[in-house]
Motif scaffolding. Structure first.
Motif, PDB file in Angstrom:
ATOM      1  N   GLY A 149       0.139   9.979  -7.829  1.00 48.45           N
ATOM      2  CA  GLY A 149      -0.317   8.703  -8.364  1.00 48.45           C
ATOM      3  C   GLY A 149      -1.830   8.587  -8.459  1.00 48.45           C
ATOM      4  O   GLY A 149      -2.573   9.534  -8.178  1.00 48.45           O
ATOM      5  N   ALA A 150      -2.293   7.393  -8.847  1.00 43.01           N
ATOM      6  CA  ALA A 150      -3.725   7.151  -9.085  1.00 43.01           C
ATOM      7  C   ALA A 150      -4.569   7.375  -7.837  1.00 43.01           C
ATOM      8  O   ALA A 150      -5.682   7.906  -7.918  1.00 43.01           O
ATOM      9  CB  ALA A 150      -3.916   5.725  -9.602  1.00 43.01           C
ATOM     10  N   LEU A 151      -4.057   6.987  -6.666  1.00 35.11           N
ATOM     11  CA  LEU A 151      -4.835   7.148  -5.438  1.00 35.11           C
ATOM     12  C   LEU A 151      -4.991   8.619  -5.069  1.00 35.11           C
ATOM     13  O   LEU A 151      -6.089   9.076  -4.713  1.00 35.11           O
ATOM     14  CB  LEU A 151      -4.181   6.385  -4.282  1.00 35.11           C
ATOM     15  N   ALA A 152      -3.905   9.358  -5.145  1.00 36.39           N
ATOM     16  CA  ALA A 152      -3.957  10.788  -4.806  1.00 36.39           C
ATOM     17  C   ALA A 152      -4.864  11.546  -5.774  1.00 36.39           C
ATOM     18  O   ALA A 152      -5.570  12.485  -5.380  1.00 36.39           O
ATOM     19  CB  ALA A 152      -2.549  11.384  -4.833  1.00 36.39           C
ATOM     20  N   THR A 153      -4.884  11.114  -7.020  1.00 38.07           N
ATOM     21  CA  THR A 153      -5.723  11.768  -8.032  1.00 38.07           C
ATOM     22  C   THR A 153      -7.199  11.500  -7.779  1.00 38.07           C
ATOM     23  O   THR A 153      -8.049  12.386  -7.945  1.00 38.07           O
ATOM     24  CB  THR A 153      -5.352  11.271  -9.450  1.00 38.07           C
ATOM     25  N   ALA A 154      -7.512  10.277  -7.347  1.00 39.52           N
ATOM     26  CA  ALA A 154      -8.912   9.864  -7.216  1.00 39.52           C
ATOM     27  C   ALA A 154      -9.511  10.131  -5.840  1.00 39.52           C
ATOM     28  O   ALA A 154     -10.721  10.302  -5.708  1.00 39.52           O
ATOM     29  CB  ALA A 154      -9.038   8.375  -7.538  1.00 39.52           C
ATOM     30  N   ILE A 155      -8.657  10.154  -4.789  1.00 42.61           N
ATOM     31  CA  ILE A 155      -9.173  10.273  -3.425  1.00 42.61           C
ATOM     32  C   ILE A 155      -8.847  11.652  -2.867  1.00 42.61           C
ATOM     33  O   ILE A 155      -7.675  12.001  -2.679  1.00 42.61           O
ATOM     34  CB  ILE A 155      -8.578   9.173  -2.509  1.00 42.61           C
ATOM     35  N   LYS A 156      -9.883  12.421  -2.588  1.00 40.78           N
ATOM     36  CA  LYS A 156      -9.689  13.756  -2.049  1.00 40.78           C
ATOM     37  C   LYS A 156      -9.053  13.660  -0.657  1.00 40.78           C
ATOM     38  O   LYS A 156      -9.504  12.917   0.200  1.00 40.78           O
ATOM     39  CB  LYS A 156     -11.034  14.484  -1.966  1.00 40.78           C
ATOM     40  N   GLN A 165       7.599  -1.261  -8.911  1.00 41.41           N
ATOM     41  CA  GLN A 165       7.659   0.145  -9.332  1.00 41.41           C
ATOM     42  C   GLN A 165       6.261   0.687  -9.664  1.00 41.41           C
ATOM     43  O   GLN A 165       5.921   1.830  -9.334  1.00 41.41           O
ATOM     44  CB  GLN A 165       8.567   0.291 -10.571  1.00 41.41           C
ATOM     45  N   GLN A 166       5.424  -0.145 -10.301  1.00 46.07           N
ATOM     46  CA  GLN A 166       4.060   0.264 -10.629  1.00 46.07           C
ATOM     47  C   GLN A 166       3.247   0.529  -9.360  1.00 46.07           C
ATOM     48  O   GLN A 166       2.480   1.491  -9.283  1.00 46.07           O
ATOM     49  CB  GLN A 166       3.364  -0.816 -11.465  1.00 46.07           C
ATOM     50  N   VAL A 167       3.433  -0.330  -8.382  1.00 42.46           N
ATOM     51  CA  VAL A 167       2.705  -0.174  -7.115  1.00 42.46           C
ATOM     52  C   VAL A 167       3.155   1.095  -6.396  1.00 42.46           C
ATOM     53  O   VAL A 167       2.326   1.881  -5.911  1.00 42.46           O
ATOM     54  CB  VAL A 167       2.914  -1.413  -6.213  1.00 42.46           C
ATOM     55  N   ALA A 168       4.462   1.313  -6.333  1.00 44.80           N
ATOM     56  CA  ALA A 168       4.985   2.523  -5.685  1.00 44.80           C
ATOM     57  C   ALA A 168       4.442   3.779  -6.364  1.00 44.80           C
ATOM     58  O   ALA A 168       4.082   4.761  -5.699  1.00 44.80           O
ATOM     59  CB  ALA A 168       6.512   2.508  -5.714  1.00 44.80           C
ATOM     60  N   ALA A 169       4.349   3.741  -7.692  1.00 42.87           N
ATOM     61  CA  ALA A 169       3.846   4.892  -8.438  1.00 42.87           C
ATOM     62  C   ALA A 169       2.376   5.156  -8.124  1.00 42.87           C
ATOM     63  O   ALA A 169       1.931   6.310  -8.069  1.00 42.87           O
ATOM     64  CB  ALA A 169       4.023   4.660  -9.934  1.00 42.87           C
ATOM     65  N   THR A 170       1.618   4.095  -7.902  1.00 46.97           N
ATOM     66  CA  THR A 170       0.193   4.242  -7.583  1.00 46.97           C
ATOM     67  C   THR A 170      -0.005   4.964  -6.250  1.00 46.97           C
ATOM     68  O   THR A 170      -0.942   5.746  -6.088  1.00 46.97           O
ATOM     69  CB  THR A 170      -0.484   2.856  -7.533  1.00 46.97           C
ATOM     70  N   PHE A 171       0.901   4.711  -5.297  1.00 48.96           N
ATOM     71  CA  PHE A 171       0.798   5.329  -3.972  1.00 48.96           C
ATOM     72  C   PHE A 171       1.510   6.686  -3.896  1.00 48.96           C
ATOM     73  O   PHE A 171       1.477   7.339  -2.851  1.00 48.96           O
ATOM     74  CB  PHE A 171       1.393   4.395  -2.907  1.00 48.96           C
ATOM     75  N   ALA A 172       2.158   7.102  -4.959  1.00 50.65           N
ATOM     76  CA  ALA A 172       2.932   8.354  -4.948  1.00 50.65           C
ATOM     77  C   ALA A 172       2.020   9.575  -4.826  1.00 50.65           C
ATOM     78  O   ALA A 172       0.802   9.495  -5.001  1.00 50.65           O
ATOM     79  CB  ALA A 172       3.767   8.455  -6.225  1.00 50.65           C
TER      80      ALA A 172
END
Length: 641
Positions: A17-24, A7-14
């Protein structure tokens, strides 16, 4: 156990999530999330996982994110220094920041990748009698040594990767004097080990991982912890590397250097023991005569050579001389730490030499690699699956991934080679639009690839047309150094774009120059077939000279072939063809590295279309558009802006 990891991993890719927030401009890829989910499940359940993830899946993030979020101890092993450095210096710091995680990470390479300050000092002390070019390179290395923080020779750009100075100053178990060294406290190799001991995430390569697991006397004994998760990236390289570590090697260079060291010990420390010099010099003479006899024959297969009575006599004569020297040295044990150390190492090397001469293991290949002056003697097991099984502890999550593992959409060859029985298997295709963005051309009317007189001028002509259309921006990949050198000379007279040829500098220096120039043509062999990432317009064309079949004269291939034939199977379809398919896929993978990349692949080998086995290659390649018309390929290249 972190049951919430999936669930934590899925949330990171949402989407939020953390990736969408950090990667333009982050775009979630379903195949990447699918791989990340499989890795998460493997970590939670400590199950084995084998994943082929095509170019563009984003496998690095797909395995690193679950591994980091698991809070478990992780070893990531790669097949190339290039990927190892990318993971440590780029991917890991970026992800740790994105995920808000604090974790100690360490990069650890095999000891021969580090500068030995003791050897550096020793070589410079004998500079007056040294070749001018070697001395010049040593002075450049010494200047770099005063600036480097880690002593990693991979960061050395002022000398060629083929410099004769490098083997003189790199760290090696055979030359290490341990705590007696004046540089012990600042030793680069020792400091690298200490950093790894204290790390949660350790980035190594397959060679070092296997050395630590299998050969505890390498000098890195028990350095790597029994981690919770082991991830092998570029896993397609593991079977061949495992052959090296489950076998044995003996370098005649190491024997020669030990004999020279004994003479030096006599001259500097034990002047009352003239026999040390006399018998060591006698052994050196016998060693040189034996090597010259092998060079004269030039065969790589020791089994075929041992029938030569003259050579057999020389071999056992050499062993007899080495035994006499060691018996004499025993009477001086305790008089010199340097002598005691040299004797121990000489005994080890002599034991390996005798094992090679005896040639008793029917389940191994005995081969000889010919260098400029010295030989490498190798004993390689025909089948490493049984030995590999011992590596894979049931309490560890073993994860294997690469862009090239399948043959005809089947992963069983890889799992069989490593003896991996119970594992989840996953085939994830690249999300890139190969059909519209890439063109695969096998030009018509090419001569047979074995006809060198005809194929070289034809190949050069194909290269010239493609290079001009691509405005440089081309990789030419070869299956042999001989072909590379012939084509390089011919192209210098025909092409106005900058030519970068393997051997002119180290791999990373050449790649950096290629990127800086923007219109260069790079010529390389095996080292450039994989682990190279050049994106966008910088690389529009990849040209391959021929299908990368292993040489039928390769002693390990012959030994494996004989074993396969005895089982009633076909060595070509069981060994040669699968290896060539994997290798070709690696070369092809250099072309399209990003979703917007466009390019042309040209293979100058008609066998892929006019031999029945060609279909196995075609079924395993990305779904590129195909043509036999070189003119069409040239037009495609001209349209790439």
């Amino acid at each position: 156990m972190n049951d919430k990891l999936p669930q934590q991993v899925a949330a990171t890719f949402a989407a939020d999530g953390a990736l969408a927030t950090a990667i333009k401009g982050f775009n979630r890829r379903d195949v990447q999330l699918q791989m990340a989910a499989a890795v998460s499940e493997s970590i939670v359940s400590s199950d084995n996982l084998v994943v082929e993830a095509g170019t563009g899946v984003g496998k690095t993030f797909a395995y690193l994110i679950p591994a980091l979020l698991s809070n478990k101890q992780i070893i990531v092993s790669t097949g190339s220094k290039n990927l190892q450095e990318q993971l440590f210096y780029k991917d890991l710091p970026a992800l740790l920041m994105m995920l808000g995680i604090t974790a100690k990470a360490a990069l650890l390479k095999g000891r021969n990748n580090y500068l030995c300050q003791h050897l550096m000092e020793k070589e410079l002390s004998g500079a007056s009698s040294m070749d001018t070019q070697i001395l010049d390179d040593l002075l450049r290395i010494n200047q770099w040594a005063g600036q480097t923080l880690d002593g990693d020779l991979g960061g050395l750009t002022s000398v060629s990767e083929n410099s004769a100075a490098l083997p003189l100053i790199n760290s090696a178990k055979e030359t290490c004097i341990g705590q007696r060294c004046d540089h012990y406290d600042v030793c680069f190799t020792r400091k690298a080990r200490n950093r790894a001991m204290d790390a949660q995430v350790i980035v190594v390569n397959h060679h070092l991982f296997l050395a630590d697991r299998i050969i505890k006397e390498t000098g890195f004994a028990e350095l790597l912890p029994d981690s919770d998760v082991v991830i092998f990236d570029e896993a397609h390289l593991l079977p061949d590397i495992a052959v090296t570590y489950f076998g044995q090697q003996c370098s005649t260079r190491q024997i020669a250097e030990l004999l020279e060291k004994l003479i030096e010990i006599y001259q500097r420390e034990l002047r009352d023991a003239k026999q040390i010099e006399q018998l060591s010099a006698r052994c050196l003479t016998f060693l040189n005569e034996w090597q010259q006899a092998l060079f004269a024959v030039g065969d790589t297969d020791w089994r075929r050579m041992i029938g030569n009575k003259e050579l057999a006599a020389l071999s056992w004569g050499l062993l007899s001389e080495l035994a006499s020297l060691q018996a004499m040295l025993q009477s001086h044990v305790g008089r010199s730490d340097n002598l005691d150390d040299a004797l121990e190492k000489l005994q080890q090397q002599t034991g390996k030499l005798e094992l090679f001469f005896l040639c008793e293991n029917n389940q191994a290949a005995y081969s000889i690699d010919y260098g400029h002056r010295y030989l490498m003697l190798r004993i390689a097991p025909i089948d490493v699956a049984k030995e590999c099984k011992k590596l894979f502890d049931a309490n560890v999550a073993w994860i294997f991934t690469s862009a090239t593992l399948q043959i005809n959409q089947d992963l069983s060859l890889f799992t069989k080679q490593l003896g991996i029985n119970n594992c989840k298997q996953l085939l994830l295709k690249s999300p890139f639009d190969y059909a519209n963005n890439a063109l695969f051309c096998v030009p018509r009317q090419l001569a047979n690839v074995s006809n060198h007189h005809a194929i070289v001028p034809q190949f050069v002509e194909v290269c010239v047309q493609a290079i001009e259309a691509a405005k440089g921006r081309t990789f030419i990949l070869f299956t042999s150094h001989r072909m590379l050198n012939l084509v390089a000379v011919a192209l210098q007279r025909r092409v106005s774009y900058p030519l970068l040829v393997q051997g002119q500098a180290n791999k990373q220096t050449l790649l950096k120059k290629y990127r800086q120039l923007g219109n260069a043509v790079l010529l390389g062999t095996g080292a450039f077939w994989e682990g190279v990432d050049v994106r966008g317009r910088l690389l529009s064309c990849v040209i391959i000279d021929k299908l990368p079949f292993v040489s039928p004269d390769d002693s390990l291939y012959r030994a494996r072939s004989e074993s396969i034939a005895m089982e009633g199977k076909d060595p070509f379809t069981e060994i040669s063809l699968p290896q060539a398919v994997i290798s070709l896929n690696q070369g092809v993978g250099r072309l399209i590295r990003d979703e917007k990349d466009r390019g042309v692949l040209i293979l100058c080998d008609n066998r892929i279309v006019n031999r029945p086995y060609g279909q196995a290659f075609l079924n395993s390649l990305p779904p590129m558009a195909r043509t036999r018309d070189l003119t069409q390929a040239v037009r495609f290249l001209e349209q790439i802006n």
